[in-house]
Write a protein that holds these residues in place. Structure first.
Motif, PDB file in Angstrom:
ATOM      1  N   ALA A   1       3.214   6.043   0.330  1.00 15.99           N
ATOM      2  CA  ALA A   1       2.165   6.960  -0.139  1.00 15.99           C
ATOM      3  C   ALA A   1       1.493   6.403  -1.395  1.00 15.99           C
ATOM      4  O   ALA A   1       0.371   6.803  -1.743  1.00 15.99           O
TER       5      ALA A   1
ATOM      6  N   SER B   1      -2.131   2.435   3.458  1.00 15.55           N
ATOM      7  CA  SER B   1      -0.809   2.412   4.090  1.00 15.55           C
ATOM      8  C   SER B   1      -0.949   2.360   5.610  1.00 15.55           C
ATOM      9  O   SER B   1      -0.083   1.812   6.303  1.00 15.55           O
TER      10      SER B   1
ATOM     11  N   THR C   1       3.086  10.035   5.721  1.00 19.10           N
ATOM     12  CA  THR C   1       2.731   9.417   4.443  1.00 19.10           C
ATOM     13  C   THR C   1       1.461  10.032   3.870  1.00 19.10           C
ATOM     14  O   THR C   1       1.381  10.350   2.675  1.00 19.10           O
TER      15      THR C   1
ATOM     16  N   LEU D   1       8.869   7.314   3.065  1.00 23.37           N
ATOM     17  CA  LEU D   1       7.443   7.642   3.066  1.00 23.37           C
ATOM     18  C   LEU D   1       6.797   7.641   1.674  1.00 23.37           C
ATOM     19  O   LEU D   1       5.666   7.150   1.535  1.00 23.37           O
TER      20      LEU D   1
END
Length: 528
Positions: free
Chosen positions: A37, A43, A257, A33
């Motif tokens: 990020a 994302s 995220t 994750l």
């Protein structure tokens, strides 16, 4: 790519919801994750794009292949039916090596998690950045996992099942709830929440390099494809289960995220540490700072449970292929628990050598990234072969009984598998490009190492295949012949005959019954 084993299913029939949860547990991992990020709100676009062009095609195509060709072998069987054993061996070898390369990156996350069980975050972060600490933890835990796996499936199956729950689903729920509680409380966040930011800046080429790693996040959905036969009305139920699993998987990734991005500035994101830092900061904000070490322990348990399971998984698949005559007798050795000890020791050697990269690369983060990208590249080679095989088999074996078929006839298969091929190829190409967001030392060295290792691992199975000898084949092996072997033809030759397919199925059953009588063991043809 969570690499957790599927939970055991005792009932004869599965519900749509049960299969969806099994797929979520098999696929979801929180380890990657922080990498996404980096992109903030954009994302979301990458997660949805990769789900459409990879996750869903893999799920649907693998279900058709697993039910149409349920004999032992998995991807080796599927690719071998279409293109012959040489290419099938490449596909199986890619799966084995990909997992071997994946181990150090997953264990790095486990080592970082263990570093964060202390009370002082500054000290924890320093320890997690210590290359010697990471190397020692990776090697000790991996070799320990190998020796546990030597004791057979019973030694670790329960640990794996519960580890997936404790180490993935529960921490994911905690992260999302805390992250969005932080958002709704009116605290200042480090992500711009504007619709304009959902679409990435495609003029910045480096923006789409790290995004290729999302394809690895979604790897593993093919593991549960064989269970499609346990659904009522599979042709309608399975797509629903896949839709639920896909939405659930994407939701966990997207919200998880964003939760990290809410509390950690983009400039401070670290691929190996930021998930743990996010938990620490969120718990501290909620007045529950004492819970942060427990979360770190849960994440470490999840990683270690997955490692133990996958030490044995692809090794067992390679053992089946070896006994069919594609590896020397030395590699077919098993202990009293029927575990492929020589293959597993060889794998442990590969993991140990790759782990030393953590010492020679300029930072743990750089080594983590290069092994992550190599894992994506090797895994995608297997997926490219799988998609191509599915298309080819619709043409060469159109009348093969398929309990589940990709909807839409041949056109549907060409569309779904074609999208999967396209997405996999794009991700494959991008995976060779060093990401601009991460300090990796010399970009030239980074790319050279990637290309050299990829070429080595692709050439190696062809060399092994060219050197095979007749005496390698185990006369007691329970590997059913390929369709074209039974029909005494060459792989990939079309056959439109309905009687051919019926005759073939009967011949396979005859072969299985013969082997059962010879070995006095139950040989299940429905285990890929």
């Amino acid at each position: 790519m969570a690499h957790n084993s599927s939970p055991g299913v005792s009932a004869k029939k599965l519900t749509v919801f049960t299969l969806a949860i099994m797929n979520i547990v098999a696929v979801v991992s929180l380890r990657g994750l922080p990498a996404e990020a980096e992109y903030g709100l954009s994302s979301v676009f990458y997660y949805i794009f990769a789900a459409v062009v990879f996750l869903i095609p893999v799920s649907l195509v693998a279900a058709e292949l697993a039910t149409g060709w349920p004999e032992k072998g998995g991807v080796f069987r599927w690719v071998g039916e279409a293109f012959g054993p040489r290419w099938a061996f490449l596909a199986m070898f890619m799966l084995f090596i990909e997992v071997s390369v994946w181990f150090p990156t997953a264990l790095t996350f486990g080592a970082v998690s263990l570093a964060f069980v202390g009370p002082d975050q500054t000290w924890d972060q320093a320890l997690s950045s210590n290359k010697l600490f990471v190397l020692i933890v990776v090697l000790v835990i991996y070799w320990l996992a190998t020796f546990i796996a030597f004791r057979g499936v019973d030694a670790f199956s329960k640990v794996s099942k519960w580890g997936g729950m404790i180490g993935t689903l529960i921490p994911a729920a905690v992260l999302i709830v805390l992250g969005f509680s932080y958002l709704f409380s009116g605290q200042p966040i480090h992500i711009e929440l504007k619709w304009d930011d959902v679409l990435p800046d495609f003029t910045n080429f480096s923006n789409i390099v790290l995004a290729a790693s999302i394809f690895l996040f979604y790897g593993g959905m093919e593991m549960n494809a064989i269970h499609v036969k346990e659904l009522d009305n599979a042709s309608k139920s399975y797509p629903v289960a896949i839709a639920v699993a896909s939405i659930g998987t994407v939701a966990i990734f997207v919200f998880g995220t964003l939760a990290i991005g809410f509390i950690i500035p983009q400039s401070d994101i670290n691929l190996t540490q930021s998930l743990l830092v996010a938990y620490y900061d969120l718990f501290k904000w909620a007045g529950l700072g004492f819970l942060a070490p427990f979360t770190a322990i849960c994440l470490a348990i999840g990683v270690l449970a997955g490692i133990v399971t996958w030490v044995a998984g692809p090794s067992s698949g390679l053992l089946t292929v070896a006994k069919a005559g594609y590896l020397p007798r030395f590699w077919q050795h098993t202990n009293k628990h029927d575990m492929a000890t020589h293959i597993m020791l060889f794998q442990a050697g590969i993991v140990s050598v790759l782990s030393v990269l953590f010492v020679v690369m300029p930072s743990v983060q750089a080594a983590y990234q290069i092994l992550s990208q190599l894992t994506v590249i090797l895994y995608l080679v297997m997926y490219l072969l799988m998609f191509a095989a599915a298309i080819h088999l619709r043409f060469t074996q159109p009348n093969r009984p398929r309990p589940y078929s990709v909807p839409g006839g041949k056109g549907g298969m060409y569309l779904v598998a074609g999208i999967g091929l396209f997405g996999s190829m794009i991700a494959f190409i991008f995976s060779f490009i060093p990401p601009a967001q991460i300090a990796i030392g010399s970009p030239t060295t980074f790319v050279f190492i990637l290309i050299a290792l990829t070429i080595l691992f692709i050439i190696l199975p062809f060399i092994i295949y060219a050197c095979r000898k007749p005496h390698w084949k185990d006369e007691h092996a329970d590997f059913a012949p390929f369709t074209w072997e039974i029909e005494d033809t060459q792989p990939g030759i079309p056959n439109e005959s309905d009687t051919h397919t019926t005759h073939l199925t009967e011949r396979h059953f005859q072969w299985l019954h013969k082997k059962r009588a010879e070995n006095q063991v139950e040989i299940k043809g429905d285990q890929a």
